[in-house]
Scaffold this motif. Structure first.
Motif, mmCIF file in Angstrom:
data_model
loop_
_atom_site.group_PDB
_atom_site.id
_atom_site.type_symbol
_atom_site.label_atom_id
_atom_site.label_comp_id
_atom_site.label_asym_id
_atom_site.label_seq_id
_atom_site.Cartn_x
_atom_site.Cartn_y
_atom_site.Cartn_z
ATOM 1 N N ASP A 132 0.835 -1.211 0.000
ATOM 2 C CA ASP A 132 0.000 0.000 0.000
ATOM 3 C C ASP A 132 0.860 1.246 0.000
ATOM 4 O O ASP A 132 0.514 2.250 -0.635
ATOM 5 C CB ASP A 132 -0.917 -0.007 1.225
ATOM 6 N N LEU A 133 2.000 1.227 0.701
ATOM 7 C CA LEU A 133 2.920 2.356 0.677
ATOM 8 C C LEU A 133 3.485 2.563 -0.722
ATOM 9 O O LEU A 133 3.612 3.705 -1.189
ATOM 10 C CB LEU A 133 4.044 2.129 1.685
ATOM 11 N N ALA A 134 3.802 1.471 -1.408
ATOM 12 C CA ALA A 134 4.314 1.583 -2.775
ATOM 13 C C ALA A 134 3.268 2.197 -3.694
ATOM 14 O O ALA A 134 3.582 3.030 -4.567
ATOM 15 C CB ALA A 134 4.725 0.206 -3.280
ATOM 16 N N ILE A 135 2.004 1.790 -3.527
ATOM 17 C CA ILE A 135 0.928 2.374 -4.337
ATOM 18 C C ILE A 135 0.843 3.875 -4.090
ATOM 19 O O ILE A 135 0.681 4.674 -5.026
ATOM 20 C CB ILE A 135 -0.410 1.691 -4.005
ATOM 21 N N ALA A 136 0.960 4.276 -2.827
ATOM 22 C CA ALA A 136 0.890 5.701 -2.499
ATOM 23 C C ALA A 136 2.053 6.471 -3.120
ATOM 24 O O ALA A 136 1.874 7.604 -3.592
ATOM 25 C CB ALA A 136 0.889 5.879 -0.976
ATOM 26 N N VAL A 137 3.235 5.864 -3.127
ATOM 27 C CA VAL A 137 4.403 6.524 -3.736
ATOM 28 C C VAL A 137 4.164 6.770 -5.216
ATOM 29 O O VAL A 137 4.363 7.880 -5.736
ATOM 30 C CB VAL A 137 5.673 5.680 -3.518
ATOM 31 N N PHE A 138 3.731 5.739 -5.928
ATOM 32 C CA PHE A 138 3.473 5.894 -7.371
ATOM 33 C C PHE A 138 2.327 6.880 -7.621
ATOM 34 O O PHE A 138 2.353 7.643 -8.587
ATOM 35 C CB PHE A 138 3.154 4.541 -7.991
ATOM 36 N N SER A 139 1.316 6.866 -6.737
ATOM 37 C CA SER A 139 0.206 7.802 -6.889
ATOM 38 C C SER A 139 0.678 9.237 -6.677
ATOM 39 O O SER A 139 0.242 10.155 -7.386
ATOM 40 C CB SER A 139 -0.902 7.467 -5.894
ATOM 41 N N GLY A 140 1.558 9.433 -5.707
ATOM 42 C CA GLY A 140 2.089 10.764 -5.483
ATOM 43 C C GLY A 140 2.896 11.272 -6.664
ATOM 44 O O GLY A 140 2.815 12.454 -7.025
ATOM 45 N N ILE A 141 3.681 10.386 -7.264
ATOM 46 C CA ILE A 141 4.451 10.785 -8.465
ATOM 47 C C ILE A 141 3.496 11.199 -9.576
ATOM 48 O O ILE A 141 3.677 12.244 -10.230
ATOM 49 C CB ILE A 141 5.349 9.619 -8.922
ATOM 50 N N ALA A 142 2.462 10.371 -9.794
ATOM 51 C CA ALA A 142 1.504 10.683 -10.852
ATOM 52 C C ALA A 142 0.780 11.988 -10.565
ATOM 53 O O ALA A 142 0.591 12.825 -11.464
ATOM 54 C CB ALA A 142 0.503 9.532 -10.993
ATOM 55 N N GLY A 143 0.366 12.181 -9.300
ATOM 56 C CA GLY A 143 -0.347 13.407 -8.967
ATOM 57 C C GLY A 143 0.498 14.644 -9.156
ATOM 58 O O GLY A 143 0.021 15.652 -9.692
#
Length: 548
Positions: A132-143
């Motif tokens: 879930d932390l990895a998903i948040a990292v990639f989501s933050g990059i995309a955002g």
């Protein structure tokens, strides 16, 4: 020379002036906590809670799309990237206020719900891992990339970023845990997931903004102008008026600011890593049990009714309920434990509960028994008046049906039904069936419950009270020819046609006494070929039943 180098640097991946516009857009939306912001945020929290309670992923996704919480989170990343302590504090206050608001509205809606079922959508947000932390990292990059990209090329990606971020649903689960009576496992797990999402987004967005050059002098000049000319509202304005905020700075060194963010991420990642290890272990153990359980699943002979797995500190206990037509011995249990331990990479203990079952389809058992009219049979006398059968005839009819049902049930090879009795306490009460049996294995509670369910289905009754009594088939004393022990032993012989009765006669027992006992046995149905007399010491007569 210096001005040329600075102009060349300013070009980079962004056009000149883009960084100023990016700062204005991000800072303005991040600090805009007006009434409209709070209304939309509260609506998103309520919608998310209802979607979780209804177990509807579509409704939860809708709440993610309208939630405005991503704006102050990206504002916090911007404040850390450019080194603006005042902006970081203002946006952090907005994030904190928004967090508390969503939790509060979710808890309130939970209290108003007529039920509090723990749905899969809720449970899925109570056990976060490093994934879930990895998903948040990639989501933050995309955002961050979508927000700093100029033009409309990535505008269509904004809804997808909002869904992937998923900040509001974990907070709604926290509110659910509070509203259902402070369920701390739910509250702790959902807050940990929210913390992982927040940490991952802030870290990755900060890095993207640094790479984009948001820390350069042109942006710092724009920061000073923005504070002079752009009014703020809501929490940002209130925090901005606090003593010392205007002069607040942040760590001047970029590595120091990144270290601050990474420390926050590391603190969140520690429990997430432990959770991931536990989930990995659970998956491995379940796979091991599933593979080893094939030993007890044989077509036409046995199938697994239920499986319960309890993970201990360093070993696992498995309880298997197996419906079978023949009993599995202890060697089968040991084979299961060896196979499961090999795959699970830890000791596995098996508790095997065997349930007697028929090889026939129990669902069609009722068709093999004469259908009973649910209404009492009515006979017509010569005078034409209707007569309700006596309670005795009703009980006799019921006993006949129960006898047929019990004999059609296929008991395991090692278990023999000896006899049964029926008791009725009233016309409307459920019949009580008491079955006596002999077996080297005792009928478990689960087995008795399964037999009770099968018997009720076969008799087409809503309920039946079923009691099973084991008969000790060992050596029994026979005191007189009329001793009830003889009745029990003969019942065992009738239940098991391959069984053999052994009479142990003491050396000083009078011959006439022994002959009277043997005569009684023969008179009640046991032929001489199934009875053997052995002489022992003493003056007693004893008997036992031997089964092949």
């Amino acid at each position: 020379m210096r001005s040329a180098a600075r102009a060349e640097e300013a070009r980079g991946p962004l056009k000149p002036g883009d960084r100023r516009k990016i700062f204005d857009e991000l800072a303005s939306t991040a600090t805009d906590t007006s009434a409209a912001y709070w209304i939309v945020l509260l609506l998103a929290g309520a919608i998310a809670l209802l979607g979780l309670a209804l177990n509807s992923a579509a409704v939860v996704i809708g709440a993610m799309l309208i939630a405005p919480l991503l704006a102050p989170v990206l504002g916090l990343a911007l404040g850390l990237a450019i080194g603006d302590g005042r902006l970081a504090v203002q946006t952090a206050a907005g994030v904190l206020g928004s967090t508390l608001a969503v939790i509060a509205i979710a808890a309130l809606v939970t209290l108003l719900l007529p039920y509090h079922e723990m749905t899969s959508e809720i449970l899925g947000r109570t056990k976060p891992t490093t994934l879930d932390l990895a998903i948040a990292v990639f989501s933050g990059i995309a955002g961050a990339l979508v927000r700093i990209a100029r033009g409309d090329r990535l505008a269509s990606a904004l809804p997808g970023v909002a869904v992937s971020v998923a900040l509001v649903p974990p907070l709604a689960v926290t509110g659910f845990g509070i509203g259902t009576g402070w369920d701390w496992p739910v509250i702790g797990g959902s807050l940990l997931l929210y913390g992982a999402n927040l940490a991952g987004i802030v870290m990755s967005a900060t890095i993207v903004l640094l790479i984009a050059g948001m820390h350069r002098d042109e942006v710092l000049d724009e920061v000073r102008r923005w504070y002079r000319e752009s009014p703020r509202s809501g929490i940002a304005a209130w925090v901005g008026r606090a003593p010392g905020i205007r002069s607040m700075g942040v760590l001047k060194s970029i590595p120091a600011r990144l270290t601050l963010v990474l420390v926050f991420v590391a603190l969140v990642a520690i429990p997430l890593s432990a959770s991931l290890r536990q989930i990995t272990r659970e998956a491995r153990v379940h796979r091991a049990v599933e593979q080893a359980s094939k030993l007890f699943s044989m077509a036409g002979h046995s199938f697994i009714v239920s499986r319960n797995i309890t993970l201990g500190r360093d070993r696992t206990q498995v309880i298997l309920n197996v419906a079978t037509t023949r009993w599995f011995d202890d060697s089968a249990r040991r084979v299961f434990e060896q196979r499961a331990a090999l795959i699970a990479k830890e000791p596995v203990d098996l508790v095997l509960e065997q349930l007697p079952a028929s090889s026939q389809d129990l669902g069609h058992l009722a068709t093999m028994i004469e259908r009973r009219d649910p209404a009492p049979e009515r006979r017509v006398t010569r005078s034409g008046a209707a007569m309700t059968p006596s309670p005795g005839s009703h009980l006799a009819e019921l006993r006949t049906s129960i006898d047929k049902a019990l004999r059609l049930l296929a008991w395991p090879d090692s278990m023999r039904m000896v006899d049964f009795s029926v008791r009725m306490s009233g016309d409307t009460a459920a019949p009580q069936v008491v079955v006596r049996y002999v077996s080297r294995d005792t009928l478990t509670t689960q087995s008795a419950q399964m037999m009770q369910h099968q018997l009720a289905n076969a008799l087409q009754l809503s309920s039946v009270v079923f009691d099973a009594m084991a008969i000790a088939a060992g050596v029994r004393d026979v005191r007189t020819p009329d001793d009830p022990v003889i009745d029990t032993l003969l019942s065992i012989l009738r239940a098991d046609t391959a069984a053999h009765l052994v009479v142990l006669a003491g050396s000083v027992v009078p011959r006439s006494r022994l002959d009277s006992v043997l005569a009684r046995i023969e008179r009640d149905g046991a032929s001489g070929s199934r009875v053997t007399v052995e002489q022992t010491r003493g003056g007693a007569i004893r008997a036992r039943v031997d089964s092949p």
